[in-house]
Design a protein around this motif. Structure first.
Motif, PDB file in Angstrom:
ATOM      1  N   ASP A  86       0.536  -1.051  -0.301  1.00 30.93           N
ATOM      2  CA  ASP A  86      -0.090  -0.176   0.132  1.00 30.93           C
ATOM      3  C   ASP A  86       0.701   1.293  -0.009  1.00 30.93           C
ATOM      4  N   GLN A  87       0.523   2.143  -0.699  1.00 34.76           N
ATOM      5  CA  GLN A  87       1.518   3.101  -0.576  1.00 34.76           C
ATOM      6  C   GLN A  87       0.072   4.251  -1.859  1.00 34.76           C
ATOM      7  N   LEU A  88       0.108   5.676  -1.189  1.00 37.02           N
ATOM      8  CA  LEU A  88      -0.303   6.432  -2.193  1.00 37.02           C
ATOM      9  C   LEU A  88       0.133   6.680  -3.384  1.00 37.02           C
ATOM     10  N   LEU A  89      -0.596   6.924  -4.314  1.00 32.75           N
ATOM     11  CA  LEU A  89      -0.252   7.230  -5.701  1.00 32.75           C
ATOM     12  C   LEU A  89       0.851   8.322  -5.935  1.00 32.75           C
ATOM     13  N   MET A  90       1.634   8.936  -5.414  1.00 33.07           N
ATOM     14  CA  MET A  90       2.576   9.711  -6.211  1.00 33.07           C
ATOM     15  C   MET A  90       4.424   9.306  -5.179  1.00 33.07           C
ATOM     16  N   ARG A  91       3.455   8.721  -4.449  1.00 32.90           N
ATOM     17  CA  ARG A  91       4.824   7.892  -3.807  1.00 32.90           C
ATOM     18  C   ARG A  91       4.528   6.309  -4.362  1.00 32.90           C
ATOM     19  N   ASP A  96       6.656  -1.211  -6.799  1.00 31.30           N
ATOM     20  CA  ASP A  96       5.057  -1.559  -6.130  1.00 31.30           C
ATOM     21  C   ASP A  96       4.133  -1.702  -6.867  1.00 31.30           C
ATOM     22  N   PHE A  97       3.329  -1.516  -7.968  1.00 34.70           N
ATOM     23  CA  PHE A  97       2.472  -1.462  -8.680  1.00 34.70           C
ATOM     24  C   PHE A  97       2.602  -2.971  -9.197  1.00 34.70           C
ATOM     25  N   LEU A 129     -12.035 -17.281  -6.843  1.00 33.57           N
ATOM     26  CA  LEU A 129     -10.733 -16.636  -7.155  1.00 33.57           C
ATOM     27  C   LEU A 129     -11.591 -15.606  -5.851  1.00 33.57           C
ATOM     28  N   ILE A 130     -10.122 -15.405  -5.108  1.00 28.47           N
ATOM     29  CA  ILE A 130     -10.588 -14.700  -3.789  1.00 28.47           C
ATOM     30  C   ILE A 130     -10.136 -13.855  -4.373  1.00 28.47           C
ATOM     31  N   SER A 131     -10.828 -12.509  -4.249  1.00 27.29           N
ATOM     32  CA  SER A 131     -10.913 -10.483  -4.463  1.00 27.29           C
ATOM     33  C   SER A 131     -10.368 -10.425  -3.811  1.00 27.29           C
ATOM     34  N   SER A 132     -11.209  -8.812  -3.654  1.00 28.20           N
ATOM     35  CA  SER A 132     -11.673  -8.008  -2.369  1.00 28.20           C
ATOM     36  C   SER A 132     -13.119  -7.243  -2.744  1.00 28.20           C
ATOM     37  N   VAL A 133     -13.526  -6.166  -1.552  1.00 26.37           N
ATOM     38  CA  VAL A 133     -14.237  -5.227  -2.045  1.00 26.37           C
ATOM     39  C   VAL A 133     -13.498  -4.278  -2.385  1.00 26.37           C
ATOM     40  N   VAL A 134     -12.531  -3.958  -1.899  1.00 24.72           N
ATOM     41  CA  VAL A 134     -11.780  -2.936  -2.341  1.00 24.72           C
ATOM     42  C   VAL A 134     -11.032  -3.123  -3.715  1.00 24.72           C
ATOM     43  N   GLY A 135     -11.439  -4.112  -4.658  1.00 26.54           N
ATOM     44  CA  GLY A 135     -11.543  -4.057  -5.788  1.00 26.54           C
ATOM     45  C   GLY A 135     -12.834  -4.133  -6.465  1.00 26.54           C
ATOM     46  N   ALA A 140      -8.102   3.979  -0.990  1.00 22.68           N
ATOM     47  CA  ALA A 140      -7.155   5.558  -0.926  1.00 22.68           C
ATOM     48  C   ALA A 140      -6.022   4.823  -1.128  1.00 22.68           C
ATOM     49  N   GLY A 141      -4.719   4.593  -1.934  1.00 23.70           N
ATOM     50  CA  GLY A 141      -3.557   4.430  -1.042  1.00 23.70           C
ATOM     51  C   GLY A 141      -3.687   2.538  -1.416  1.00 23.70           C
ATOM     52  N   GLN A 142      -4.612   1.972  -1.789  1.00 24.89           N
ATOM     53  CA  GLN A 142      -4.942   0.587  -2.512  1.00 24.89           C
ATOM     54  C   GLN A 142      -4.709   0.544  -3.918  1.00 24.89           C
ATOM     55  N   ALA A 143      -4.314   0.977  -4.696  1.00 21.33           N
ATOM     56  CA  ALA A 143      -4.333   1.776  -6.298  1.00 21.33           C
ATOM     57  C   ALA A 143      -3.878   0.153  -6.989  1.00 21.33           C
ATOM     58  N   ASN A 144      -2.978  -0.270  -6.568  1.00 20.09           N
ATOM     59  CA  ASN A 144      -2.029  -1.683  -6.892  1.00 20.09           C
ATOM     60  C   ASN A 144      -2.960  -2.514  -6.921  1.00 20.09           C
ATOM     61  N   TYR A 145      -3.412  -2.070  -5.011  1.00 12.00           N
ATOM     62  CA  TYR A 145      -4.055  -4.316  -5.013  1.00 12.00           C
ATOM     63  C   TYR A 145      -5.655  -4.041  -5.275  1.00 12.00           C
ATOM     64  N   SER A 146      -6.050  -2.687  -5.412  1.00 10.54           N
ATOM     65  CA  SER A 146      -7.251  -2.919  -5.953  1.00 10.54           C
ATOM     66  C   SER A 146      -7.450  -2.986  -7.181  1.00 10.54           C
ATOM     67  N   ALA A 147      -6.799  -2.565  -8.001  1.00 14.52           N
ATOM     68  CA  ALA A 147      -6.706  -2.814  -9.584  1.00 14.52           C
ATOM     69  C   ALA A 147      -6.814  -4.907  -9.874  1.00 14.52           C
ATOM     70  N   SER A 148      -5.570  -5.018  -9.112  1.00 15.86           N
ATOM     71  CA  SER A 148      -5.288  -6.645  -9.443  1.00 15.86           C
ATOM     72  C   SER A 148      -6.534  -7.306  -8.696  1.00 15.86           C
ATOM     73  N   LYS A 149      -7.666  -6.940  -8.096  1.00 18.47           N
ATOM     74  CA  LYS A 149      -8.239  -7.510  -7.376  1.00 18.47           C
ATOM     75  C   LYS A 149      -9.484  -7.147  -8.025  1.00 18.47           C
ATOM     76  N   SER A 150      -9.876  -6.484  -8.775  1.00 19.65           N
ATOM     77  CA  SER A 150     -10.614  -5.735  -9.826  1.00 19.65           C
ATOM     78  C   SER A 150     -10.431  -6.731 -11.075  1.00 19.65           C
ATOM     79  N   ALA A 151      -9.083  -6.950 -11.737  1.00 22.46           N
ATOM     80  CA  ALA A 151      -8.960  -7.781 -12.931  1.00 22.46           C
ATOM     81  C   ALA A 151      -9.508  -9.147 -12.346  1.00 22.46           C
ATOM     82  N   LEU A 152      -9.433  -9.725 -11.315  1.00 21.06           N
ATOM     83  CA  LEU A 152     -10.186 -10.773 -11.268  1.00 21.06           C
ATOM     84  C   LEU A 152     -11.334 -11.144 -12.096  1.00 21.06           C
ATOM     85  N   VAL A 153     -11.800 -10.193 -11.114  1.00 21.99           N
ATOM     86  CA  VAL A 153     -13.394 -10.437 -11.671  1.00 21.99           C
ATOM     87  C   VAL A 153     -13.313 -10.436 -13.853  1.00 21.99           C
TER      88      VAL A 153
END
Length: 239
Positions: A86-91, A96-97, A129-135, A140-153
């Motif tokens: 987890d990290q804010l986009l600018m950091r 990380d992604f 497949l185990i995704s996540s509600v944030v997918g 905020a701060g989970q752009a990488n995780y959210s993107a990966s988990k939404s892609a599982l759908v």
């Protein structure tokens, strides 16, 4: 009938509960873990521990060979292994992604593709497949995780259309906030803020996630495919 079940990332948290639920139901359960020691409780249930980093294709191939030698071809696959950075986009660094996407999405693709060989021959199979509600709703701060988990759908629904005629189902479980060692270590104020957003007002128990996974892998769910099942206490409703 006892089936050959493989759970990736089955050594702790949600994955451990899923492996335990299948084993207690009489299935032959194998699970992957990347580091540390296999949990004693799964060994006591007769589960097969297989060390495997799902970002490495060779390790995935070797893991399947070991499972097939001991339990036979995998009939039920639960793709649970995942990481966060987890990290804010600018950091957030490119590493990380990409490392989160490679584990959570590409790693899932690797294990699903390998399991599919035997499922096609058998003309049956269950993949969860185990995704996540944030997918589904973002965080905020989970752009990488959210993107990966939404892609599982998208992955599950594409494969559900591609392989439905072979009697192979693909479904997604999207947990919300779950009571695990990781969430217990959060500051109390953070836990209260999370819970204030959940209509049911509590964290999920890992067994509640495992129960839904087992249902989707059962004969009772034979006509369910391409579904996304939220187990989030109402947190993500509408997404």
């Amino acid at each position: 009938m006892s089936r050959s079940v493989l759970v990736t990332g089955g050594n702790r948290g949600i994955g451990l509960a899923i492996a335990r639920a299948f084993a207690q139901a009489g299935d032959k359960v194998a699970y992957t873990y990347r580091s540390g020691e296999p949990p004693a409780e799964l060994a006591d249930l007769g589960c097969l521990a297989v060390r495997c980093d799902i970002t490495d294709s060779e390790q995935v191939e070797q893991a399947y060979k070991e499972v097939e030698e001991r339990h036979g071809p995998v009939e039920v696959l639960v793709a649970n292994a995942g990481i966060t950075k987890d990290q804010l986009l600018m950091r957030m660094s490119e590493e990380d992604f990409t490392s989160v996407v490679d584990t959570n999405l590409t790693g899932t693709f690797r294990v699903v593709k390998r399991a599919n060989k035997a499922m096609l021959r058998a003309r049956k199979g269950r993949v969860v497949l185990i995704s996540s509600v944030v997918g589904l709703m973002g965080q905020a701060g989970q752009a990488n995780y959210s993107a990966s988990k939404s892609a599982l759908v998208g992955l599950a629904r594409s494969l559900a259309r591609e392989l439905g005629s072979r009697n192979i189902t693909f479904n997604v479980v999207a947990p919300g906030f779950v009571d695990t060692d990781m969430t217990r270590e959060l500051p109390e104020q953070t836990r209260k803020e999370f819970l204030s957003r959940v209509p049911l007002g509590r964290y999920a128990e890992v067994e509640e996630i495992a129960g839904v996974v087992r249902f989707l892998s059962s004969d009772e769910a034979s006509y369910i495919t391409g579904a996304v099942i939220p187990v989030d206490g109402g947190l993500g409703m509408g997404h």
